[in-house]
Design a protein around this motif. Structure first.
Motif, mmCIF file in Angstrom:
data_model
loop_
_atom_site.group_PDB
_atom_site.id
_atom_site.type_symbol
_atom_site.label_atom_id
_atom_site.label_comp_id
_atom_site.label_asym_id
_atom_site.label_seq_id
_atom_site.Cartn_x
_atom_site.Cartn_y
_atom_site.Cartn_z
ATOM 1 N N THR A 297 0.833 -1.215 0.000
ATOM 2 C CA THR A 297 0.000 0.000 0.000
ATOM 3 C C THR A 297 0.860 1.255 0.000
ATOM 4 O O THR A 297 0.509 2.254 -0.628
ATOM 5 C CB THR A 297 -1.001 0.028 1.171
ATOM 6 O OG1 THR A 297 -0.303 -0.090 2.395
ATOM 7 C CG2 THR A 297 -2.016 -1.073 1.069
ATOM 8 N N GLU A 298 1.983 1.181 0.693
ATOM 9 C CA GLU A 298 2.902 2.330 0.718
ATOM 10 C C GLU A 298 3.351 2.655 -0.719
ATOM 11 O O GLU A 298 3.376 3.822 -1.135
ATOM 12 C CB GLU A 298 4.102 1.927 1.578
ATOM 13 C CG GLU A 298 5.039 3.030 1.952
ATOM 14 C CD GLU A 298 6.274 2.479 2.697
ATOM 15 O OE1 GLU A 298 6.305 1.284 3.082
ATOM 16 O OE2 GLU A 298 7.217 3.261 2.865
ATOM 17 N N GLU B 126 1.767 1.815 -3.465
ATOM 18 C CA GLU B 126 0.617 2.253 -4.274
ATOM 19 C C GLU B 126 0.351 3.749 -4.057
ATOM 20 O O GLU B 126 0.062 4.489 -5.001
ATOM 21 C CB GLU B 126 -0.632 1.434 -3.939
ATOM 22 C CG GLU B 126 -1.810 1.861 -4.806
ATOM 23 C CD GLU B 126 -3.088 1.085 -4.587
ATOM 24 O OE1 GLU B 126 -3.066 0.073 -3.882
ATOM 25 O OE2 GLU B 126 -4.112 1.532 -5.135
ATOM 26 N N HIS B 127 0.433 4.172 -2.786
ATOM 27 C CA HIS B 127 0.239 5.603 -2.511
ATOM 28 C C HIS B 127 1.263 6.445 -3.269
ATOM 29 O O HIS B 127 0.933 7.499 -3.806
ATOM 30 C CB HIS B 127 0.355 5.880 -1.004
ATOM 31 C CG HIS B 127 -0.806 5.361 -0.230
ATOM 32 N ND1 HIS B 127 -0.683 4.758 1.003
ATOM 33 C CD2 HIS B 127 -2.129 5.327 -0.521
ATOM 34 C CE1 HIS B 127 -1.879 4.382 1.424
ATOM 35 N NE2 HIS B 127 -2.760 4.719 0.521
ATOM 36 N N TYR B 128 2.480 5.965 -3.335
ATOM 37 C CA TYR B 128 3.574 6.657 -4.046
ATOM 38 C C TYR B 128 3.232 6.777 -5.536
ATOM 39 O O TYR B 128 3.327 7.838 -6.144
ATOM 40 C CB TYR B 128 4.842 5.835 -3.796
ATOM 41 C CG TYR B 128 6.094 6.254 -4.494
ATOM 42 C CD1 TYR B 128 6.959 7.183 -3.913
ATOM 43 C CD2 TYR B 128 6.456 5.664 -5.707
ATOM 44 C CE1 TYR B 128 8.147 7.531 -4.539
ATOM 45 C CE2 TYR B 128 7.637 5.999 -6.331
ATOM 46 C CZ TYR B 128 8.478 6.934 -5.746
ATOM 47 O OH TYR B 128 9.654 7.265 -6.373
ATOM 48 N N ARG C 137 0.200 6.486 -6.951
ATOM 49 C CA ARG C 137 -0.991 7.329 -7.152
ATOM 50 C C ARG C 137 -0.671 8.808 -7.011
ATOM 51 O O ARG C 137 -1.335 9.648 -7.615
ATOM 52 C CB ARG C 137 -2.085 6.966 -6.139
ATOM 53 C CG ARG C 137 -2.811 5.681 -6.430
ATOM 54 C CD ARG C 137 -3.867 5.454 -5.362
ATOM 55 N NE ARG C 137 -4.511 4.167 -5.474
ATOM 56 C CZ ARG C 137 -5.607 3.935 -6.212
ATOM 57 N NH1 ARG C 137 -6.170 4.906 -6.889
ATOM 58 N NH2 ARG C 137 -6.129 2.732 -6.253
ATOM 59 N N ALA C 138 0.342 9.098 -6.180
ATOM 60 C CA ALA C 138 0.714 10.507 -5.975
ATOM 61 C C ALA C 138 1.568 11.035 -7.133
ATOM 62 O O ALA C 138 2.022 12.182 -7.103
ATOM 63 C CB ALA C 138 1.457 10.640 -4.649
#
Ligand code: 8YV
Length: 328
Positions: free
Chosen positions: A121-122, A124-126, A128-129
């Motif tokens: 998830t870490e 994925e957030h990267y 998506r950002a």
């Protein structure tokens, strides 16, 4: 004979409400309003039975206001929302939903462990950002699951399911700690080795918590226990909020004292400790370990069948305090 009156405390599958309505006079909270203590007591004041979930607290105070209540069927295997002693003292039968959620919950525990170890998830957030601009050799490099040492604290049905997945599917070395040691045949089937809690904490590469919540398991994992873990280790909690000291965990994650954590349950949920929301190395999910459609349906059906069995035959399929029946 008049039908028994049942209250369904939270929204459930419409087919389960229809099934209950074939047997009972049903009032159901299908709008899924979260009821406070007084509202729950008001709804249960004239009911013979309750269909509850983990978020509905049944204690002596509530029971005193609900003199007709004879059974609370929990749509959960955990029952720390029940004051079992108070229920037994008043002759109120408690039931839960064991077995039907074991494999689904073990799947999720394993998935959460993998997502945590591999920083899913870490990363994925990267992505998506919009931060992913190039490949690099150590980008979101995590730890391996296959061949690692899997530690399990609380070796009931779900713990055993996770052990089997790790040992047979991923070649993991499985160690566990539990109040009581498993029999030799079950240990062999799970390829699991019994160790002390201290050795478990010191040795596990991935530690998964699957023990029930009680006063004695409150903060079973706090700063001191985390301090014993390897700095490369991960911690996964699919058991109950309150077993982990969330503030201590957030601090340990921020300081890199362990590598990462995966949490499906939280102290005081649905509130989440604000520090956990700002540390990057934690995978957070909203108490969904049992949430596959077939399993949630099976849980709801078993809770409903406990009510049907009780009002038609005077017993239940999965009682927690059968001694309450002696009071009837
Ligand atoms: C439930 C759980 O979803 O079964 C349990 O103990 O924690 C979950 O499967 C939750 O408790 C709602 O009843």
């Amino acid at each position: 004979m008049a039908k028994a009156k049942i209250f369904v405390a939270r929204a459930v599958f419409p087919e389960i409400v229809e099934y209950l309505a074939q047997h009972f006079e049903v009032q159901s909270n299908q709008s899924d309003q979260v009821l406070n203590k007084d509202q729950l007591a008001q709804h249960l004041a004239d009911k013979d039975g309750a269909f509850t979930t983990g978020s509905d607290r049944i204690d002596g105070e509530l029971l005193a206001a609900c003199p007709r209540l004879k059974i609370c069927a929990n749509m959960a295997v955990g029952f720390n929302n029940f004051d079992l002693d108070a229920m037994t003292a008043r002759g109120v039968l408690a039931t839960n939903t064991p077995d039907v959620l074991t494999e689904t919950t073990a799947d999720f525990g394993f998935a959460l462990m993998m997502a945590t170890a591999r920083r899913m998830t870490e990363s994925e957030h990267y992505l998506r950002a919009g931060k992913w601009t190039k490949w690099s050799y150590d980008m979101f490099a995590g730890s391996d699951v296959h061949g690692a040492t899997l530690g399990i604290l609380g070796m009931g049905r779900i713990g055993q399911g996770i052990a089997r997945r790790g040992a047979h599917g991923f070649g993991m070395k499985v160690i566990y700690h539990n109040r009581s040691r498993l029999d030799a045949a079950t240990e062999a089937e799970c390829k699991a080795h019994y160790v002390s809690k201290e050795e478990l904490l010191k040795t596990a590469d991935h530690l998964v918590l699957v023990l029930p919540y009680s006063a004695s398991s409150h903060h079973a994992i706090g700063a001191a226990e985390i301090g014993l873990m390897k700095p490369t280790a991960t911690l996964v909690n699919i058991a109950r909020g309150g077993i982990v000291d969330d503030a201590a965990l957030a601090q340990a994650l921020r300081e890199g004292r362990i590598a990462a954590a995966g949490l499906d349950v939280f102290e005081g949920e649905p509130k989440v400790h604000p520090d956990l929301l700002t540390v990057p190395n934690v995978v957070l999910t909203p108490h969904i370990a049992s949430a596959s459609v077939p399993t949630r349906l099976a849980m709801a059906r078993l809770a409903a069948d406990n009510l049907v069995e009780f009002f038609s035959k005077g017993k239940a399929l999965t009682p927690l305090n059968p001694q309450a029946l002696a009071k009837h």
